[in-house]
Design a protein around this motif. Structure first.
Motif, PDB file in Angstrom:
ATOM      1  N   LYS A   1       0.868  -1.186   0.000  1.00 51.57           N
ATOM      2  CA  LYS A   1       0.000   0.000   0.000  1.00 51.57           C
ATOM      3  C   LYS A   1       0.901   1.231   0.000  1.00 51.57           C
ATOM      4  O   LYS A   1       1.500   1.559   1.020  1.00 51.57           O
ATOM      5  CB  LYS A   1      -0.880   0.043   1.250  1.00 51.57           C
ATOM      6  CG  LYS A   1      -1.916  -1.017   1.326  1.00 51.57           C
ATOM      7  CD  LYS A   1      -3.233  -0.459   0.884  1.00 51.57           C
ATOM      8  CE  LYS A   1      -4.310  -1.436   1.259  1.00 51.57           C
ATOM      9  NZ  LYS A   1      -5.187  -1.793   0.265  1.00 51.57           N
ATOM     10  N   ILE A   2       1.011   1.874  -1.145  1.00 53.25           N
ATOM     11  CA  ILE A   2       1.823   3.084  -1.252  1.00 53.25           C
ATOM     12  C   ILE A   2       0.947   4.200  -1.811  1.00 53.25           C
ATOM     13  O   ILE A   2       0.514   4.140  -2.959  1.00 53.25           O
ATOM     14  CB  ILE A   2       3.056   2.868  -2.162  1.00 53.25           C
ATOM     15  CG1 ILE A   2       3.932   1.725  -1.617  1.00 53.25           C
ATOM     16  CG2 ILE A   2       3.867   4.152  -2.284  1.00 53.25           C
ATOM     17  CD1 ILE A   2       5.073   1.336  -2.527  1.00 53.25           C
ATOM     18  N   GLY A   3       0.682   5.189  -0.993  1.00 48.41           N
ATOM     19  CA  GLY A   3      -0.093   6.336  -1.443  1.00 48.41           C
ATOM     20  C   GLY A   3       0.766   7.223  -2.331  1.00 48.41           C
ATOM     21  O   GLY A   3       1.955   7.393  -2.073  1.00 48.41           O
ATOM     22  N   GLU A   4       0.183   7.749  -3.392  1.00 46.84           N
ATOM     23  CA  GLU A   4       0.944   8.581  -4.323  1.00 46.84           C
ATOM     24  C   GLU A   4       0.231   9.893  -4.597  1.00 46.84           C
ATOM     25  O   GLU A   4      -0.988   9.969  -4.585  1.00 46.84           O
ATOM     26  CB  GLU A   4       1.143   7.850  -5.659  1.00 46.84           C
ATOM     27  CG  GLU A   4       2.039   6.664  -5.550  1.00 46.84           C
ATOM     28  CD  GLU A   4       2.252   5.959  -6.881  1.00 46.84           C
ATOM     29  OE1 GLU A   4       1.941   6.535  -7.945  1.00 46.84           O
ATOM     30  OE2 GLU A   4       2.721   4.819  -6.854  1.00 46.84           O
ATOM     31  N   ARG A   5       1.049  10.894  -4.881  1.00 46.76           N
ATOM     32  CA  ARG A   5       0.523  12.212  -5.242  1.00 46.76           C
ATOM     33  C   ARG A   5       1.480  12.853  -6.247  1.00 46.76           C
ATOM     34  O   ARG A   5       2.690  12.738  -6.107  1.00 46.76           O
ATOM     35  CB  ARG A   5       0.422  13.069  -3.993  1.00 46.76           C
ATOM     36  CG  ARG A   5      -0.088  14.449  -4.298  1.00 46.76           C
ATOM     37  CD  ARG A   5      -0.175  15.296  -3.063  1.00 46.76           C
ATOM     38  NE  ARG A   5      -0.488  16.635  -3.500  1.00 46.76           N
ATOM     39  CZ  ARG A   5      -1.551  17.299  -3.119  1.00 46.76           C
ATOM     40  NH1 ARG A   5      -2.380  16.779  -2.270  1.00 46.76           N
ATOM     41  NH2 ARG A   5      -1.782  18.510  -3.571  1.00 46.76           N
ATOM     42  N   HIS A   6       0.900  13.501  -7.251  1.00 48.85           N
ATOM     43  CA  HIS A   6       1.716  14.251  -8.213  1.00 48.85           C
ATOM     44  C   HIS A   6       1.387  15.721  -8.054  1.00 48.85           C
ATOM     45  O   HIS A   6       0.214  16.111  -8.063  1.00 48.85           O
ATOM     46  CB  HIS A   6       1.438  13.803  -9.646  1.00 48.85           C
ATOM     47  CG  HIS A   6       2.212  14.594 -10.666  1.00 48.85           C
ATOM     48  ND1 HIS A   6       3.577  14.484 -10.790  1.00 48.85           N
ATOM     49  CD2 HIS A   6       1.818  15.517 -11.564  1.00 48.85           C
ATOM     50  CE1 HIS A   6       3.992  15.320 -11.744  1.00 48.85           C
ATOM     51  NE2 HIS A   6       2.939  15.946 -12.234  1.00 48.85           N
ATOM     52  N   PHE A   7       2.406  16.527  -7.879  1.00 47.12           N
ATOM     53  CA  PHE A   7       2.224  17.973  -7.783  1.00 47.12           C
ATOM     54  C   PHE A   7       2.293  18.542  -9.193  1.00 47.12           C
ATOM     55  O   PHE A   7       3.344  18.556  -9.812  1.00 47.12           O
ATOM     56  CB  PHE A   7       3.296  18.597  -6.883  1.00 47.12           C
ATOM     57  CG  PHE A   7       3.216  18.088  -5.473  1.00 47.12           C
ATOM     58  CD1 PHE A   7       2.247  18.578  -4.608  1.00 47.12           C
ATOM     59  CD2 PHE A   7       4.066  17.097  -5.020  1.00 47.12           C
ATOM     60  CE1 PHE A   7       2.145  18.104  -3.307  1.00 47.12           C
ATOM     61  CE2 PHE A   7       3.981  16.615  -3.731  1.00 47.12           C
ATOM     62  CZ  PHE A   7       3.020  17.127  -2.871  1.00 47.12           C
ATOM     63  N   GLY A   8       1.175  18.950  -9.721  1.00 48.77           N
ATOM     64  CA  GLY A   8       1.069  19.432 -11.096  1.00 48.77           C
ATOM     65  C   GLY A   8      -0.204  18.887 -11.697  1.00 48.77           C
ATOM     66  O   GLY A   8      -1.231  18.791 -11.028  1.00 48.77           O
ATOM     67  N   GLN A   9      -0.151  18.470 -12.956  1.00 49.96           N
ATOM     68  CA  GLN A   9      -1.298  17.859 -13.614  1.00 49.96           C
ATOM     69  C   GLN A   9      -1.687  16.573 -12.888  1.00 49.96           C
ATOM     70  O   GLN A   9      -0.817  15.843 -12.431  1.00 49.96           O
ATOM     71  CB  GLN A   9      -0.959  17.524 -15.071  1.00 49.96           C
ATOM     72  CG  GLN A   9      -0.655  18.725 -15.930  1.00 49.96           C
ATOM     73  CD  GLN A   9      -1.904  19.545 -16.206  1.00 49.96           C
ATOM     74  OE1 GLN A   9      -3.002  19.028 -16.271  1.00 49.96           O
ATOM     75  NE2 GLN A   9      -1.723  20.835 -16.357  1.00 49.96           N
ATOM     76  N   PRO A  10      -2.985  16.277 -12.752  1.00 52.84           N
ATOM     77  CA  PRO A  10      -3.395  15.045 -12.079  1.00 52.84           C
ATOM     78  C   PRO A  10      -2.847  13.800 -12.783  1.00 52.84           C
ATOM     79  O   PRO A  10      -2.822  13.731 -14.005  1.00 52.84           O
ATOM     80  CB  PRO A  10      -4.919  15.069 -12.173  1.00 52.84           C
ATOM     81  CG  PRO A  10      -5.282  16.463 -12.510  1.00 52.84           C
ATOM     82  CD  PRO A  10      -4.106  17.073 -13.206  1.00 52.84           C
ATOM     83  N   VAL A  11      -2.375  12.849 -11.987  1.00 54.65           N
ATOM     84  CA  VAL A  11      -1.890  11.568 -12.501  1.00 54.65           C
ATOM     85  C   VAL A  11      -2.606  10.486 -11.710  1.00 54.65           C
ATOM     86  O   VAL A  11      -2.574  10.491 -10.487  1.00 54.65           O
ATOM     87  CB  VAL A  11      -0.356  11.434 -12.323  1.00 54.65           C
ATOM     88  CG1 VAL A  11       0.117  10.072 -12.807  1.00 54.65           C
ATOM     89  CG2 VAL A  11       0.366  12.542 -13.081  1.00 54.65           C
TER      90      VAL A  11
END
Length: 137
Positions: free
Chosen positions: A21-31
């Motif tokens: 379980k690895i939560g991810e976030r991209h700062f910029g355009q949604p991925v």
């Protein structure tokens, strides 16, 4: 080649069941879609680990949890770079922590989303090389 190297270091008859379980976030355009979690899961399966989740009847012997993020880097002509960082912890059901590690990676592509996901994927692969042998012991 990397997966083959990892397989050699974890070769055993009975490998533990693992959840990721690895939560991810991209700062910029949604991925969308979890690139680091997907890559780590793929490598675990390829190496012979039983991969389980909340819907699996089998419980995980080891839980890998963590966080990851990616961010837009620079643009040069039609190429875009993104940088990513993945941080994970591998823990037995008993609470014993087997490994804590982190990796940063950079990728270049013609789209921001693909560069971001590739950077996350690369970081997860490098983490797998170091962490999976510890899980097999």
């Amino acid at each position: 080649d990397r997966i083959a190297r990892i397989k050699k270091t974890v070769k055993q008859d009975k490998l533990p069941a693992v959840s990721v379980k690895i939560g991810e976030r991209h700062f910029g355009q949604p991925v969308i879609d979890p690139a680091a979690e997907t890559e780590l899961g793929l490598i675990l399966k390829e190496c012979g680990f039983a991969l389980v989740d909340d819907k699996s009847p089998q419980k995980a012997d080891i839980e890998i949890s963590g966080d990851a993020f990616s961010a837009y880097g620079i643009r040069k002509s039609n190429l875009i770079s993104c940088k990513a960082r993945v941080e994970i912890k591998a823990q037995k059901r008993t609470g014993e922590i087997l490994a804590v590690d982190r990796q940063t990676s950079v990728a270049v592509d013609i789209t921001e989303q693909t560069a971001a996901k590739t950077a996350l994927q690369n970081a997860a692969t490098e983490l797998a090389e170091r962490v999976l042998p510890r899980l097999a012991k």
